[in-house]
Design an enzyme around this catalytic site. Structure first.
Site, short mmCIF file in Angstrom:
data_model
loop_
_atom_site.label_atom_id
_atom_site.label_comp_id
_atom_site.label_asym_id
_atom_site.label_seq_id
_atom_site.Cartn_x
_atom_site.Cartn_y
_atom_site.Cartn_z
N HIS A 17 0.84 -1.21 0.00
CA HIS A 17 0.00 0.00 0.00
C HIS A 17 0.88 1.26 0.00
O HIS A 17 0.58 2.23 -0.70
CB HIS A 17 -0.89 0.04 1.25
N LYS A 41 -15.88 -7.35 5.20
CA LYS A 41 -14.69 -7.71 5.98
C LYS A 41 -14.88 -7.32 7.45
O LYS A 41 -15.50 -6.30 7.74
CB LYS A 41 -13.46 -6.96 5.42
N ARG A 92 -2.15 -6.14 -8.13
CA ARG A 92 -1.07 -7.13 -7.98
C ARG A 92 -1.17 -8.22 -9.04
O ARG A 92 -0.16 -8.63 -9.61
CB ARG A 92 -1.13 -7.78 -6.58
N SER A 129 -3.01 -7.78 3.22
CA SER A 129 -3.26 -7.54 4.65
C SER A 129 -3.67 -8.83 5.34
O SER A 129 -3.25 -9.11 6.46
CB SER A 129 -4.37 -6.50 4.81
O1 PNS Z 1 -9.29 -2.80 0.42
P1 PNS Z 1 -10.65 -3.22 -0.08
O2 PNS Z 1 -11.48 -3.80 1.05
O3 PNS Z 1 -10.54 -4.18 -1.22
O4 PNS Z 1 -11.38 -1.90 -0.63
C1 PNS Z 1 -12.65 -1.96 -1.25
C2 PNS Z 1 -13.37 -0.60 -1.12
C3 PNS Z 1 -13.57 -0.30 0.35
C4 PNS Z 1 -12.50 0.46 -1.73
C5 PNS Z 1 -14.75 -0.72 -1.86
O5 PNS Z 1 -15.49 -1.73 -1.23
C6 PNS Z 1 -15.52 0.59 -1.88
O6 PNS Z 1 -15.22 1.44 -2.68
N1 PNS Z 1 -16.50 0.77 -0.97
C7 PNS Z 1 -17.27 2.01 -0.86
C8 PNS Z 1 -18.76 1.85 -1.13
C9 PNS Z 1 -19.09 2.12 -2.60
O7 PNS Z 1 -18.95 3.22 -3.08
N2 PNS Z 1 -19.53 1.05 -3.28
C10 PNS Z 1 -19.99 1.12 -4.66
C11 PNS Z 1 -18.93 1.19 -5.74
S1 PNS Z 1 -17.56 0.11 -5.61
#
Ligand code: PNS
Length: 156
Positions: A17, A41, A92, A129
């Site tokens: 990150h 999560k 990745r 993570s």
């Molecule tokens: O590190 P992660 O858990 O893979 O991140 C995923 C994350 C949190 C970036 C994604 O779930 C997100 O954008 N959540 C926000 C809610 C949202 O806008 N959802 C709709 C479009 S993705």
């Protein structure tokens, strides 16, 4: 003035990150690193703890970083609030791309915001993570995968 939002669970923030955040800061004048609540999560660290850890790490790096958390509503709404020009995601493997591509497309569909994919440095290609937490819980050495401040917290 180009502004990027780099969102994620960051539970915890790894060297992978960190590499993406630093590389994003070379392309964008301001990078918002945003701890986002992912309902799929169960986090090890609270959003407040994650924000504190990331701030401490990025304080030592070159770049204009703003670290925040966000737990209600759409990510694109956060992007609008801060006038972001782009979202940034690290990739990745093809598994990441399969996961990220629809999110990038829906975010663009909802708001017009583009997502910039930054290919992970292969050195960090297998670092996640969840693996780091598992290795730490089983007593393995995680010093290559996370900054020392994070490793200390994972060790308890
Ligand atoms: O590190 P992660 O858990 O893979 O991140 C995923 C994350 C949190 C970036 C994604 O779930 C997100 O954008 N959540 C926000 C809610 C949202 O806008 N959802 C709709 C479009 S993705």
């Amino acid at each position: 003035m180009a502004i990027a939002v780099y969102p994620g669970s960051f539970d915890p923030f790894t060297y992978g990150h960190l590499d993406i955040a630093i590389r994003a800061a070379k392309m964008f004048e301001t990078v918002h690193v945003v701890v986002v609540h992912n309902p799929n999560k169960k986090p090890r660290f609270s959003a407040v703890q994650r924000v504190e850890m990331i701030r401490e790490i990025l304080d030592n790096e070159k770049g204009n970083f703003i670290v925040n958390s966000f737990d209600t509503g759409l990510l694109v709404d956060y992007c609008k609030t801060v006038n972001a020009d782009a979202l940034v995601k690290g990739i990745r493997t093809n598994v990441d791309l399969d996961y990220e591509l629809p999110m990038a497309q829906v975010n663009r569909d909802l708001s017009g915001i583009e997502t910039v994919f930054i290919p992970a440095d292969p050195v960090h290609g297998f670092v996640s993570s969840s693996l780091v937490k598992q290795v730490a819980d089983l007593g393995g050495d995680i010093s290559k995968y996370v900054p020392e401040s994070v490793a200390r917290k994972l060790r308890g």
